[in-house]
Design an enzyme around this catalytic site. Structure first.
Site, short mmCIF file in Angstrom:
data_model
loop_
_atom_site.label_atom_id
_atom_site.label_comp_id
_atom_site.label_asym_id
_atom_site.label_seq_id
_atom_site.Cartn_x
_atom_site.Cartn_y
_atom_site.Cartn_z
N SER A 138 -79.20 84.47 81.91
CA SER A 138 -80.40 84.25 82.71
C SER A 138 -80.70 82.76 82.81
O SER A 138 -80.45 82.00 81.86
CB SER A 138 -81.61 84.95 82.08
OG SER A 138 -82.82 84.55 82.71
N TYR A 152 -87.87 87.75 76.42
CA TYR A 152 -86.71 87.83 77.32
C TYR A 152 -85.83 86.60 77.17
O TYR A 152 -84.60 86.72 77.07
CB TYR A 152 -87.20 87.96 78.76
CG TYR A 152 -86.09 88.05 79.78
CD1 TYR A 152 -85.29 89.19 79.86
CD2 TYR A 152 -85.82 87.00 80.65
CE1 TYR A 152 -84.27 89.29 80.78
CE2 TYR A 152 -84.80 87.09 81.58
CZ TYR A 152 -84.03 88.23 81.64
OH TYR A 152 -83.00 88.31 82.56
#
Length: 243
Positions: A138, A152
């Site tokens: 990510s 996250y």
């Protein structure tokens, strides 16, 4: 990719589905796991088969070690080999630190970190020389633009250490390991017209969301022969999110 066999975790939609179709069009047989949407998975498998390659949808929860082991074994049994693993399955739980429950922490780490490790461990036993492990990370491992992304970002940052260690551990077997960091990508989980889209778009240099096919293109390159000297590396495809 002609004659290669691929397994993708989380391949029934979004980046995983786009990657499955891209690799199938390049000649690979593609198996993929899905968590619950059997109809969507069947649709992707049908599109793979429409390219003339074999497609195999395997129901497997990324938190279930036995299910991941079984998915790898089924892919190998169906195709007779395994050449590429794409670790794509992932979830995101966003929110303030004091609003995240222990169950949230366990679920995100179980899927994004533990599941990736377990799938890799199972697949590595079958990969031969020229094998590829490609993991989807990510852009939030490189830039967290605001509050709410602690859990996250932590889960995806853990994949950096895993990727580098895999490159060292598997390099002498001729297996490469690389990490792809997408920026905001238009998917069901994060649509370009969704309530959070405007802020994400503004953070990119190009002023738009990416397309799942653009991420799949990088995965396809890393899965191919021309990427044989690339390992332990990270590739950012984020429209300038981290620039």
């Amino acid at each position: 990719m002609a004659g290669k066999a691929v397994l993708i975790t989380g391949g029934s939609r979004g980046i995983g589905a786009a990657t499955a179709l891209r690799l199938a069009r390049e000649g690979a047989d593609v198996a993929f796991t899905y968590a619950s949407d059997a109809e969507a998975a069947a649709g992707v498998a049908g599109k793979i088969e429409a390219t003339g390659r074999r497609g195999l949808a395997l129901r497997a929860d990324a938190r279930d070690a036995a299910a991941l082991d079984s998915a790898v074994e089924q892919a190998v049994a169906a195709f007779g080999r395994l050449d590429v693993l794409v670790n794509n399955a992932g979830i995101g739980v966003l929110g303030p630190l004091d609003g995240l429950s222990t169950a949230d922490v366990d679920r995100v780490l179980d899927v994004n970190v533990r599941g990736t490790f377990l799938a890799t461990r199972a697949a590595a036993a079958h990969l031969g020389r020229g094998g590829r492990i490609i993991t989807i990370g990510s852009c939030m491992t490189q830039r967290v633009p605001g509050p709410g992304g602690t859990l996250y970002a932590m889960s995806k940052a853990a994949l950096t250490g895993l990727n580098r260690a895999l490159a060292r551990e598997l390099g002498d077997r001729g297996i490469t390991a690389n990490l792809v960091h997408p920026g905001p990508v238009d998917t069901d989980m994060n649509p370009a017209d969704g309530p959070l889209a405007a802020g994400q778009t503004a953070l990119t240099a190009v002023g738009r969301f990416g397309r799942a096919e653009e991420i799949a293109a990088m995965v396809a390159f890393l899965a191919g022969e021309e990427a044989g000297f690339i390992t332990g590396a990270e590739f950012t495809i984020d429209g300038g999110h981290a620039a």
